[in-house]
Write a protein that holds these residues in place. Structure first.
Motif, mmCIF file in Angstrom:
data_model
loop_
_atom_site.group_PDB
_atom_site.id
_atom_site.type_symbol
_atom_site.label_atom_id
_atom_site.label_comp_id
_atom_site.label_asym_id
_atom_site.label_seq_id
_atom_site.Cartn_x
_atom_site.Cartn_y
_atom_site.Cartn_z
ATOM 1 N N ALA A 212 32.697 88.656 32.220
ATOM 2 C CA ALA A 212 31.847 88.197 31.405
ATOM 3 C C ALA A 212 30.558 88.848 31.234
ATOM 4 O O ALA A 212 30.036 89.032 29.887
ATOM 5 N N ARG A 213 30.047 89.665 32.141
ATOM 6 C CA ARG A 213 28.885 90.583 32.034
ATOM 7 C C ARG A 213 29.519 91.834 31.319
ATOM 8 O O ARG A 213 28.716 92.438 30.494
ATOM 9 N N LEU A 214 30.330 92.217 31.378
ATOM 10 C CA LEU A 214 31.038 93.253 30.601
ATOM 11 C C LEU A 214 31.280 93.001 29.183
ATOM 12 O O LEU A 214 30.534 93.859 28.348
ATOM 13 N N ILE A 215 31.272 91.882 28.539
ATOM 14 C CA ILE A 215 31.509 91.461 27.323
ATOM 15 C C ILE A 215 30.243 90.709 26.756
ATOM 16 O O ILE A 215 30.351 90.330 25.661
ATOM 17 N N ARG A 216 29.388 90.506 27.729
ATOM 18 C CA ARG A 216 27.997 89.771 27.439
ATOM 19 C C ARG A 216 28.296 88.564 27.147
ATOM 20 O O ARG A 216 27.544 88.123 26.056
ATOM 21 N N LEU A 217 29.057 87.686 27.705
ATOM 22 C CA LEU A 217 29.168 86.361 27.355
ATOM 23 C C LEU A 217 27.656 85.468 27.956
ATOM 24 O O LEU A 217 27.004 86.024 28.787
ATOM 25 N N PRO A 218 27.386 84.464 27.194
ATOM 26 C CA PRO A 218 26.103 83.807 27.580
ATOM 27 C C PRO A 218 26.525 82.854 28.825
ATOM 28 O O PRO A 218 27.698 82.442 29.226
ATOM 29 N N ALA A 219 25.573 83.028 29.496
ATOM 30 C CA ALA A 219 25.660 82.103 30.937
ATOM 31 C C ALA A 219 26.977 82.934 31.615
ATOM 32 O O ALA A 219 27.732 82.201 31.948
ATOM 33 N N ALA A 220 26.840 84.124 31.830
ATOM 34 C CA ALA A 220 27.986 84.710 32.166
ATOM 35 C C ALA A 220 28.542 84.503 33.602
ATOM 36 O O ALA A 220 29.608 84.269 33.979
ATOM 37 N N GLN A 221 27.613 83.970 34.596
ATOM 38 C CA GLN A 221 27.876 83.761 35.766
ATOM 39 C C GLN A 221 28.802 82.482 35.964
ATOM 40 O O GLN A 221 29.503 82.097 37.036
ATOM 41 N N LEU A 222 28.564 81.622 35.103
ATOM 42 C CA LEU A 222 29.494 80.461 34.927
ATOM 43 C C LEU A 222 30.641 80.348 33.709
ATOM 44 O O LEU A 222 31.828 80.138 34.121
ATOM 45 N N SER A 223 30.273 80.915 32.795
ATOM 46 C CA SER A 223 31.328 81.094 31.778
ATOM 47 C C SER A 223 32.379 81.874 31.846
ATOM 48 O O SER A 223 33.552 81.534 31.723
ATOM 49 N N GLY A 224 32.276 82.998 32.355
ATOM 50 C CA GLY A 224 33.244 84.046 32.767
ATOM 51 C C GLY A 224 34.247 83.432 33.814
ATOM 52 O O GLY A 224 35.471 83.326 33.622
ATOM 53 N N PRO A 225 33.889 82.970 34.996
ATOM 54 C CA PRO A 225 34.822 82.332 35.933
ATOM 55 C C PRO A 225 35.503 81.349 35.436
ATOM 56 O O PRO A 225 36.463 80.819 35.738
ATOM 57 N N MET A 226 34.643 80.429 34.662
ATOM 58 C CA MET A 226 35.135 79.075 34.020
ATOM 59 C C MET A 226 36.300 79.360 33.093
ATOM 60 O O MET A 226 37.537 78.863 33.208
ATOM 61 N N ILE A 227 36.379 80.230 32.273
ATOM 62 C CA ILE A 227 37.236 80.742 31.458
ATOM 63 C C ILE A 227 38.501 81.379 32.134
ATOM 64 O O ILE A 227 39.694 81.134 31.604
#
Length: 357
Positions: A212-227
């Motif tokens: 998530a941080r690599l692709i700069r998702l908003p709220a990366a700490q939550l959205s990346g693991p969630m997806i």
């Protein structure tokens, strides 16, 4: 000797978690809603504001520690993605449209409240009034000449008042404490969690956060693991259960980290900002409740689930509330990530139109 600062940070954090756990335990005995989060928040805030021990003078709650627990919550939300959520895909344009209306109306209404009732200057009122995008609002507001002390206090108080007021109101409405230990089994189940499952949750959290941080998702700490967890769950790769103790631990860490935000706060400033935050939050909860009632009639999605989705707390905080209430945490998490993204876009556009960049 070079490891001494790290050791000091560890025992300082452990001490604050212990104070928070004591507050959470007392809150549990008192049947307070969301006991570990609210108990941890209140006890750590009291330590900071009243006691102010010397050993905390140079201490800040470690962000990576909080981020790790938020990422774990993201994984747990992702595992709640089911066919029922996928079946709601046709209703999401309605709810997302409602969220756009909420973001715009909430921001305009809050700006009016802070300008007229609080007497803030234009920039401070405008950036204090955003219903999300905390860090973006603070950074952009500072650049626009807003009073950074007031802006920071109002933004953090927005989150704190929402996660305090909403569970209390829901408890009164439902006639029983929400998010208590008694209520968690509905979200988590009683089945024991195998050690290998915990390892998989940890791996999914770390990998999802990195991507998530690599692709700069908003709220990366939550959205990346969630997806990532949602993809793994829906494809049948993972079948994980949610341990009750992990939800309680996440409540505790998030609560203590929020309580630590009061460090260095001027009490006179805090009193001034607190009542304005209460007025602002009540306005936003009423607005969210009305929109939720309308969308409930249109989409058939439960009103309570929509209300939590429209409540302007932090993404992590509201996701924990949803998990504790078994209120479709994947749906709630999706809407809160979208709220932040919409708020940042709306904030940038409105700032340019009003000359407040």
């Amino acid at each position: 000797m070079h490891d001494f600062p790290t050791f000091r940070l560890i025992w300082q954090t452990a001490a604050m978690i212990a104070f928070g756990a004591l507050g959470g335990f007392v809150a549990t005995l008192a049947h307070v809603p969301m006991p570990w989060m609210l108990g941890g928040l209140l006890s750590s805030a009291l330590v900071i504001l009243i006691w102010a021990p010397p050993f905390l003078k140079d201490y800040d709650f470690p962000l990576p520690f909080r981020t790790g627990f938020v990422a774990l919550i993201g994984v747990m939300i992702g595992t709640q993605v089911t066919a029922d959520l996928l079946a709601m895909a046709g209703q999401l344009p309605w709810t997302m449209g409602g969220l756009v209306v909420f973001v715009i109306c909430a921001h305009l209404g809050n700006t009016f409240i802070f300008r007229r009732l609080g007497g803030y200057d234009r920039a401070t009122a405008f950036y204090s009034g955003t219903p999300g995008g905390l860090m973006e609002s603070i950074v952009m507001g500072e650049g626009a000449g807003a009073d950074i002390r007031i802006l920071t206090a109002q933004q953090f108080l927005r989150i704190i008042v929402v996660i305090t007021l909403l569970p209390l109101c829901l408890s009164l409405w439902m006639g029983t404490p929400v998010g208590s230990a008694a209520g968690l089994p509905a979200a988590s189940g009683h089945a024991p969690v195998a050690p290998q499952a915990l390892v998989l949750i940890g791996l999914a959290a770390g990998l999802g956060l990195w991507l998530a941080r690599l692709i700069r998702l908003p709220a990366a700490q939550l959205s990346g693991p969630m997806i990532l967890a949602a993809l793994a769950t829906t494809t049948g790769v993972l079948d994980l259960h949610l341990p009750i103790w992990l939800i309680a631990a996440a409540q505790l860490v998030i609560g203590v980290s929020l309580g630590m935000r009061f460090k260095g706060t001027n009490l006179a400033l805090l009193r001034r900002c607190a009542w304005l935050a209460l007025v602002s939050v009540v306005f936003m909860l009423v607005l969210g409740g009305v929109l939720s009632a309308i969308l409930w009639q249109i989409t058939g999605i439960e009103w309570l689930h929509l209300l939590i989705s429209f409540s302007p707390g932090g993404v992590a905080e509201m996701s924990v509330v949803a998990l504790s209430l078994a209120a479709n945490p994947a749906l709630v998490g999706l809407h809160h990530v979208a709220r932040i993204l919409m708020t940042v876009v709306e904030l940038s556009v409105m700032a340019r139109l009003l000359g407040l960049r």
